[in-house]
Design a protein around this motif. Sequence first.
Motif, mmCIF file in Angstrom:
data_model
loop_
_atom_site.group_PDB
_atom_site.id
_atom_site.type_symbol
_atom_site.label_atom_id
_atom_site.label_comp_id
_atom_site.label_asym_id
_atom_site.label_seq_id
_atom_site.Cartn_x
_atom_site.Cartn_y
_atom_site.Cartn_z
ATOM 1 N N LEU A 1 -3.761 -5.406 6.994
ATOM 2 C CA LEU A 1 -3.964 -6.379 5.922
ATOM 3 C C LEU A 1 -2.809 -6.376 4.928
ATOM 4 C CD1 LEU A 1 -7.710 -5.535 5.203
ATOM 5 C CD2 LEU A 1 -6.820 -7.384 6.641
ATOM 6 N N CYS A 2 -1.836 -5.498 5.142
ATOM 7 C CA CYS A 2 -0.745 -5.298 4.187
ATOM 8 C C CYS A 2 0.522 -6.028 4.621
ATOM 9 C CB CYS A 2 -0.430 -3.811 4.049
ATOM 10 S SG CYS A 2 -1.798 -2.833 3.394
ATOM 11 N N ARG A 3 1.317 -6.387 3.631
ATOM 12 C CA ARG A 3 2.670 -6.852 3.910
ATOM 13 C C ARG A 3 3.617 -5.671 4.051
ATOM 14 N NH1 ARG A 3 6.189 -11.487 0.649
ATOM 15 N NH2 ARG A 3 7.970 -11.451 2.102
ATOM 16 N N LEU A 4 3.341 -4.597 3.281
ATOM 17 C CA LEU A 4 4.230 -3.441 3.282
ATOM 18 C C LEU A 4 3.432 -2.181 2.997
ATOM 19 C CD1 LEU A 4 7.236 -2.313 3.155
ATOM 20 C CD2 LEU A 4 7.042 -2.603 0.672
ATOM 21 N N ILE A 5 3.769 -1.091 3.710
ATOM 22 C CA ILE A 5 3.296 0.237 3.331
ATOM 23 C C ILE A 5 4.522 1.086 3.010
ATOM 24 C CG2 ILE A 5 1.185 0.061 4.680
ATOM 25 C CD1 ILE A 5 2.454 1.975 6.737
ATOM 26 N N THR A 6 4.333 2.075 2.108
ATOM 27 C CA THR A 6 5.490 2.823 1.593
ATOM 28 C C THR A 6 5.272 4.332 1.706
ATOM 29 O OG1 THR A 6 4.609 2.793 -0.670
ATOM 30 C CG2 THR A 6 6.054 0.962 -0.020
ATOM 31 N N PRO A 7 5.182 4.880 2.917
ATOM 32 C CA PRO A 7 4.966 6.324 3.054
ATOM 33 C C PRO A 7 6.206 7.136 2.698
ATOM 34 C CG PRO A 7 5.338 5.345 5.206
ATOM 35 C CD PRO A 7 5.255 4.205 4.224
ATOM 36 N N ASN A 8 5.975 8.320 2.119
ATOM 37 C CA ASN A 8 7.074 9.263 2.011
ATOM 38 C C ASN A 8 7.232 9.972 3.356
ATOM 39 O OD1 ASN A 8 5.107 11.355 2.099
ATOM 40 N ND2 ASN A 8 5.026 11.493 -0.133
ATOM 41 N N ILE A 9 8.190 10.857 3.480
ATOM 42 C CA ILE A 9 8.457 11.490 4.780
ATOM 43 C C ILE A 9 7.263 12.304 5.290
ATOM 44 C CG2 ILE A 9 9.827 13.308 5.873
ATOM 45 C CD1 ILE A 9 12.288 12.069 4.594
ATOM 46 N N PRO A 10 6.619 13.148 4.474
ATOM 47 C CA PRO A 10 5.442 13.864 4.993
ATOM 48 C C PRO A 10 4.339 12.915 5.465
ATOM 49 C CG PRO A 10 6.233 14.923 2.994
ATOM 50 C CD PRO A 10 6.991 13.639 3.125
ATOM 51 N N GLU A 11 4.137 11.821 4.766
ATOM 52 C CA GLU A 11 3.125 10.853 5.181
ATOM 53 C C GLU A 11 3.523 10.151 6.472
ATOM 54 O OE1 GLU A 11 1.660 10.131 0.596
ATOM 55 O OE2 GLU A 11 3.219 8.851 1.457
ATOM 56 N N ALA A 12 4.804 9.818 6.600
ATOM 57 C CA ALA A 12 5.273 9.199 7.843
ATOM 58 C C ALA A 12 5.099 10.157 9.022
ATOM 59 C CB ALA A 12 6.738 8.785 7.700
ATOM 60 N N LEU B 1 0.835 -1.197 0.000
ATOM 61 C CA LEU B 1 0.000 0.000 0.000
ATOM 62 C C LEU B 1 0.870 1.248 0.000
ATOM 63 C CD1 LEU B 1 -3.231 0.544 2.043
ATOM 64 C CD2 LEU B 1 -1.534 2.361 1.899
ATOM 65 N N ASP B 2 0.675 2.069 -1.014
ATOM 66 C CA ASP B 2 1.339 3.367 -1.096
ATOM 67 C C ASP B 2 0.349 4.394 -0.550
ATOM 68 O OD1 ASP B 2 2.984 5.493 -1.722
ATOM 69 O OD2 ASP B 2 2.421 5.533 -3.847
ATOM 70 N N PRO B 3 0.529 4.850 0.682
ATOM 71 C CA PRO B 3 -0.491 5.707 1.305
ATOM 72 C C PRO B 3 -0.466 7.123 0.742
ATOM 73 C CG PRO B 3 1.370 5.472 2.788
ATOM 74 C CD PRO B 3 1.665 4.607 1.579
ATOM 75 N N VAL B 4 -1.248 7.329 -0.306
ATOM 76 C CA VAL B 4 -1.249 8.620 -0.985
ATOM 77 C C VAL B 4 -2.068 9.587 -0.134
ATOM 78 C CG1 VAL B 4 -1.686 9.818 -3.153
ATOM 79 C CG2 VAL B 4 -1.084 7.390 -3.174
ATOM 80 N N MET B 5 -1.424 10.098 0.907
ATOM 81 C CA MET B 5 -2.070 10.982 1.879
ATOM 82 C C MET B 5 -1.534 12.405 1.800
ATOM 83 S SD MET B 5 -1.700 8.353 5.069
ATOM 84 C CE MET B 5 -2.302 9.526 6.266
ATOM 85 N N VAL B 6 -0.230 12.520 1.551
ATOM 86 C CA VAL B 6 0.441 13.814 1.556
ATOM 87 C C VAL B 6 1.426 13.836 0.394
ATOM 88 C CG1 VAL B 6 1.787 15.450 2.929
ATOM 89 C CG2 VAL B 6 0.301 13.800 4.086
ATOM 90 N N SER B 7 1.430 14.899 -0.349
ATOM 91 C CA SER B 7 2.374 15.021 -1.455
ATOM 92 C C SER B 7 3.773 15.293 -0.925
ATOM 93 C CB SER B 7 1.956 16.162 -2.392
ATOM 94 O OG SER B 7 2.166 17.405 -1.754
ATOM 95 N N SER B 8 4.753 15.169 -1.800
ATOM 96 C CA SER B 8 6.137 15.435 -1.401
ATOM 97 C C SER B 8 6.342 16.872 -0.951
ATOM 98 C CB SER B 8 7.087 15.119 -2.565
ATOM 99 O OG SER B 8 7.016 13.749 -2.885
ATOM 100 N N SER B 9 5.459 17.789 -1.416
ATOM 101 C CA SER B 9 5.565 19.186 -1.002
ATOM 102 C C SER B 9 4.848 19.455 0.316
ATOM 103 C CB SER B 9 4.972 20.090 -2.085
ATOM 104 O OG SER B 9 3.587 19.823 -2.251
ATOM 105 N N VAL C 1 7.242 -1.490 7.048
ATOM 106 C CA VAL C 1 7.130 -0.088 6.645
ATOM 107 C C VAL C 1 8.409 0.340 5.939
ATOM 108 C CG1 VAL C 1 6.823 2.291 7.428
ATOM 109 C CG2 VAL C 1 5.596 0.429 8.588
ATOM 110 N N LEU C 2 8.261 0.899 4.747
ATOM 111 C CA LEU C 2 9.378 1.489 4.016
ATOM 112 C C LEU C 2 9.168 2.990 3.992
ATOM 113 C CD1 LEU C 2 11.938 0.909 2.185
ATOM 114 C CD2 LEU C 2 10.356 1.201 0.245
ATOM 115 N N VAL C 3 9.984 3.740 4.743
ATOM 116 C CA VAL C 3 9.915 5.199 4.712
ATOM 117 C C VAL C 3 10.863 5.684 3.620
ATOM 118 C CG1 VAL C 3 10.334 7.351 5.953
ATOM 119 C CG2 VAL C 3 9.261 5.421 7.130
ATOM 120 N N LYS C 4 10.290 6.410 2.656
ATOM 121 C CA LYS C 4 11.048 6.838 1.485
ATOM 122 C C LYS C 4 11.662 8.214 1.719
ATOM 123 C CE LYS C 4 7.316 6.432 -0.863
ATOM 124 N NZ LYS C 4 6.256 6.366 -1.907
#
Length: 278
Positions: free
Chosen positions: A142-153, A115-123, A185-188
């Motif tokens: 329910l996920c094996r992995l989520i991949t938030p960017n820093i603002p989402e984290a 799951l790529d949590p599209v919650m917050v843009s990179s800006s 969790v993969l924090v990008k």
Amino acid sequence: MSDETPLHAVTTTLPAVLTIAGSDCSGGAGIQADLKTMLACGVYGMSAITSITAQNTQGVNAVEDVSPDILTAQLDAVYTDIPPAATKIGMVSNARLIAVIGDALRKYQAPNVVLDPVMVSSSGTRLLDKHAENALTGLFALCRLITPNIPEAEVLNGLDTGAINTADAMAEAAQRLVSQYGCAVLVKGGHSVQGANDVLAEPDGNLVWFRGEHIDNPNTHGTGCTLSSAIASALAQGETLSSAIRDGKAYLTGAIAAGLNLGHGSGPMDHAWQWRER
């Protein structure tokens, strides 16, 4: 009578991967980027569309969500006929659609959900209201992995904007999310903190850094979609989580480095970069 020998089809199979996300008419992100990535990464891509967007390299002009009934029908059609070996979830903009996805993941016991949590843009722009954010976090178990960017984290950890500004802070944020939700969790890192370095925290306590090469290219539309789809594709082929992330980052790096330049804003990447003549 013809002397020609008739051609016979050879029966083959491929791991199938489903993307549940919005559509990008300009082809750089969303469903279109996901399917291109899946083809390039050697799996059979399928899609369930959550919303139709009018967007291009300069921004999003309009969004229209599908109904819960049509999303349910899409998911049932896929899971009952070609069960995916992995599922990628991208943009889902309202709580009713998120509930439909959760029901399907449970009903069909979907494996390898990324799951790529599209919650917050990179800006730092918030893309979901609070109600939808709360619904989305309900999918994490329910996920094996989520991949938030820093603002989402930062949002998921209840931190102020800019709080994750060191490598240690990235790792700590990832580990806290693992403790809270139980999935990896993969924090990008993107380009704002540690270059293109990402950190993976797993439920068993394993912590792995993935070092990335900084590429001077402003055309990075759809990077999150592409990376999560590449990871899901590798998981569908039986790779370990660490190996899948490593391969996914390598694919993404190549797509950015290819230097595709389309549109007047932040353009798309070249998802078929491996096949171009150098």
